[in-house]
Design a protein around this motif. Structure first.
Motif, PDB file in Angstrom:
ATOM      1  N   GLU A 157       0.830  -1.205   0.000  1.00 60.52           N
ATOM      2  CA  GLU A 157       0.000   0.000   0.000  1.00 60.52           C
ATOM      3  C   GLU A 157       0.866   1.257   0.000  1.00 60.52           C
ATOM      4  O   GLU A 157       0.616   2.204  -0.753  1.00 60.52           O
ATOM      5  CB  GLU A 157      -0.915  -0.013   1.223  1.00 60.52           C
ATOM      6  CG  GLU A 157      -1.932   1.101   1.248  1.00 60.52           C
ATOM      7  CD  GLU A 157      -2.850   1.001   2.462  1.00 60.52           C
ATOM      8  OE1 GLU A 157      -3.102   2.054   3.088  1.00 60.52           O
ATOM      9  OE2 GLU A 157      -3.303  -0.113   2.766  1.00 60.52           O
ATOM     10  N   ALA A 158       1.901   1.275   0.818  1.00 55.77           N
ATOM     11  CA  ALA A 158       2.806   2.433   0.865  1.00 55.77           C
ATOM     12  C   ALA A 158       3.534   2.593  -0.460  1.00 55.77           C
ATOM     13  O   ALA A 158       3.721   3.727  -0.943  1.00 55.77           O
ATOM     14  CB  ALA A 158       3.798   2.269   2.013  1.00 55.77           C
ATOM     15  N   GLU A 171       1.931   9.137  -6.178  1.00 55.39           N
ATOM     16  CA  GLU A 171       2.272  10.532  -5.888  1.00 55.39           C
ATOM     17  C   GLU A 171       3.273  11.101  -6.880  1.00 55.39           C
ATOM     18  O   GLU A 171       3.298  12.308  -7.106  1.00 55.39           O
ATOM     19  CB  GLU A 171       2.811  10.661  -4.464  1.00 55.39           C
ATOM     20  CG  GLU A 171       1.746  10.519  -3.406  1.00 55.39           C
ATOM     21  CD  GLU A 171       2.309  10.488  -2.000  1.00 55.39           C
ATOM     22  OE1 GLU A 171       3.546  10.448  -1.820  1.00 55.39           O
ATOM     23  OE2 GLU A 171       1.495  10.483  -1.058  1.00 55.39           O
ATOM     24  N   THR A 172       4.101  10.254  -7.471  1.00 56.19           N
ATOM     25  CA  THR A 172       5.072  10.747  -8.444  1.00 56.19           C
ATOM     26  C   THR A 172       4.471  10.879  -9.834  1.00 56.19           C
ATOM     27  O   THR A 172       5.074  11.490 -10.702  1.00 56.19           O
ATOM     28  CB  THR A 172       6.311   9.830  -8.530  1.00 56.19           C
ATOM     29  OG1 THR A 172       5.920   8.552  -9.019  1.00 56.19           O
ATOM     30  CG2 THR A 172       6.990   9.699  -7.189  1.00 56.19           C
TER      31      THR A 172
END
Length: 95
Positions: free
Chosen positions: A44-45, A52-53
């Protein structure tokens, strides 16, 4: 038919006893094994980091400036012309 995943790679990590206690407790709350909990949390992380990138967030003012630049691009400078020429020499002409 559900897809079966074969696990064949091992991941090891050294963590503090306090961190291990927290992870065990969280896994217990979710009714998962410690290994399943850690793998799911890591995946998940990782997915969040990758996402996000791939998304660019701009303020309203920055969005307007980008739109204006696309609609009315500035006149190319001599440096930009030089970069284009260098690109042609180094990349396009060498193919």
């Amino acid at each position: 038919m559900p897809q079966t995943t074969t696990r064949s790679t091992r991941l090891e990590a050294r963590i503090s006893p306090d961190a291990l206690t927290v992870l065990k407790r969280a896994a217990e709350i979710q009714g998962r094994s410690l290994s399943d909990f850690v793998v799911a949390a890591a995946q998940e992380a990782a997915q969040k980091t990758i996402a996000e990138t791939q998304i660019i967030r701009l303020s309203v003012d920055d969005q307007r400036a980008l739109a204006q630049s696309l609609l009315n691009p500035p006149v190319p400078t001599p440096a930009l012309h030089g970069a284009r020429d260098a690109h042609h020499r180094l990349v396009l002409d060498s193919q």
